[in-house]
Motif scaffolding. Sequence first.
Motif, PDB file in Angstrom:
ATOM      1  N   LEU A   1      78.601  18.013  36.056  1.00  0.00           N
ATOM      2  CA  LEU A   1      79.187  16.722  36.413  1.00  0.00           C
ATOM      3  C   LEU A   1      78.333  15.548  35.925  1.00  0.00           C
ATOM      4  CD1 LEU A   1      80.565  17.475  39.969  1.00  0.00           C
ATOM      5  CD2 LEU A   1      81.892  17.003  37.907  1.00  0.00           C
ATOM      6  N   VAL A   2      77.014  15.697  35.978  1.00  0.00           N
ATOM      7  CA  VAL A   2      76.131  14.639  35.482  1.00  0.00           C
ATOM      8  C   VAL A   2      76.298  14.473  33.970  1.00  0.00           C
ATOM      9  CG1 VAL A   2      73.714  13.995  35.092  1.00  0.00           C
ATOM     10  CG2 VAL A   2      74.433  14.808  37.332  1.00  0.00           C
ATOM     11  N   ILE A   3      76.289  15.587  33.240  1.00  0.00           N
ATOM     12  CA  ILE A   3      76.425  15.508  31.786  1.00  0.00           C
ATOM     13  C   ILE A   3      77.836  15.023  31.415  1.00  0.00           C
ATOM     14  CG2 ILE A   3      76.311  16.787  29.612  1.00  0.00           C
ATOM     15  CD1 ILE A   3      73.587  16.325  30.965  1.00  0.00           C
TER      16      ILE A   3
ATOM     17  N   CYS B   1      72.142   8.915  38.453  1.00  0.00           N
ATOM     18  CA  CYS B   1      71.724  10.283  38.788  1.00  0.00           C
ATOM     19  C   CYS B   1      70.284  10.229  39.255  1.00  0.00           C
ATOM     20  CB  CYS B   1      71.858  11.189  37.567  1.00  0.00           C
ATOM     21  SG  CYS B   1      71.160  12.824  37.825  1.00  0.00           S
ATOM     22  N   CYS B   2      70.021  10.765  40.420  1.00  0.00           N
ATOM     23  CA  CYS B   2      68.669  10.783  40.980  1.00  0.00           C
ATOM     24  C   CYS B   2      68.082   9.375  41.057  1.00  0.00           C
ATOM     25  CB  CYS B   2      67.750  11.697  40.174  1.00  0.00           C
ATOM     26  SG  CYS B   2      68.351  13.360  39.979  1.00  0.00           S
ATOM     27  N   CYS B   3      68.902   8.384  41.405  1.00  0.00           N
ATOM     28  CA  CYS B   3      68.509   6.971  41.524  1.00  0.00           C
ATOM     29  C   CYS B   3      68.010   6.389  40.205  1.00  0.00           C
ATOM     30  CB  CYS B   3      67.442   6.803  42.613  1.00  0.00           C
ATOM     31  SG  CYS B   3      68.018   7.278  44.240  1.00  0.00           S
ATOM     32  N   LEU B   4      68.365   6.983  39.107  1.00  0.00           N
ATOM     33  CA  LEU B   4      67.979   6.508  37.784  1.00  0.00           C
ATOM     34  C   LEU B   4      69.232   6.170  36.983  1.00  0.00           C
ATOM     35  CD1 LEU B   4      65.308   9.204  36.888  1.00  0.00           C
ATOM     36  CD2 LEU B   4      64.849   6.868  37.592  1.00  0.00           C
ATOM     37  N   GLU B   5      69.022   5.474  35.873  1.00  0.00           N
ATOM     38  CA  GLU B   5      70.116   5.238  34.951  1.00  0.00           C
ATOM     39  C   GLU B   5      70.653   6.582  34.487  1.00  0.00           C
ATOM     40  OE1 GLU B   5      70.716   3.141  30.622  1.00  0.00           O
ATOM     41  OE2 GLU B   5      68.973   2.599  31.830  1.00  0.00           O
ATOM     42  N   LEU B   6      71.931   6.648  34.169  1.00  0.00           N
ATOM     43  CA  LEU B   6      72.590   7.918  33.867  1.00  0.00           C
ATOM     44  C   LEU B   6      71.954   8.658  32.686  1.00  0.00           C
ATOM     45  CD1 LEU B   6      74.817   9.702  34.920  1.00  0.00           C
ATOM     46  CD2 LEU B   6      76.390   8.552  33.381  1.00  0.00           C
TER      47      LEU B   6
ATOM     48  N   LEU C   1      68.743  13.319  30.969  1.00  0.00           N
ATOM     49  CA  LEU C   1      67.514  13.892  30.404  1.00  0.00           C
ATOM     50  C   LEU C   1      66.858  14.846  31.399  1.00  0.00           C
ATOM     51  CD1 LEU C   1      65.364  13.917  28.137  1.00  0.00           C
ATOM     52  CD2 LEU C   1      64.253  12.036  29.349  1.00  0.00           C
ATOM     53  N   ILE C   2      66.764  14.438  32.652  1.00  0.00           N
ATOM     54  CA  ILE C   2      66.171  15.299  33.686  1.00  0.00           C
ATOM     55  C   ILE C   2      66.998  16.572  33.857  1.00  0.00           C
ATOM     56  CG2 ILE C   2      65.695  15.474  36.158  1.00  0.00           C
ATOM     57  CD1 ILE C   2      64.962  12.467  36.050  1.00  0.00           C
ATOM     58  N   VAL C   3      68.307  16.417  33.905  1.00  0.00           N
ATOM     59  CA  VAL C   3      69.192  17.577  34.053  1.00  0.00           C
ATOM     60  C   VAL C   3      69.015  18.531  32.879  1.00  0.00           C
ATOM     61  CG1 VAL C   3      71.618  18.267  33.939  1.00  0.00           C
ATOM     62  CG2 VAL C   3      70.899  16.547  35.571  1.00  0.00           C
TER      63      VAL C   3
END
Length: 144
Positions: free
Chosen positions: A128-130, A9-14, A19-21
Amino acid sequence: MGLPVFSKCCCLELKWGALIVAIVDLIFCGSAAGHSAIIRGRDLLNILWYVAVLLHLAHIIACILVIVSVWVPKKEFPCVYLITALIRFIFDIIFVIFIIIEFGFEGDYLITAIIILIYIALTVYFWLVIYSYYRKCGGHTPAD
């Protein structure tokens, strides 16, 4: 065919994406709950306002649980977020329709409707990210 599951997610580990989301959702949720105060007035509007604030507060708690789950990986914490996000998503759609029908497109009501519409659009991606993070934590769904 199942739901899409992200590996990043956002080019980072999920987990960092989750956490960002959760932090962004926490900010938007507080903003939406605060902006919904504009409709207070008659009895029905007060009831609708109390329900909106209650749902958003429950979702804020769910966002905090997702933040905690980044450091204490428990699959139950993101699951709470998934449930509250769906309930809040449905309620926010009804809420925006009600605001548009009741007040139209004028002044502060338009700003409130726009904030909630942006929030509804972001909610799908956030969910979807969570969900992907939940699956990574070992959560099982009927599609497994």
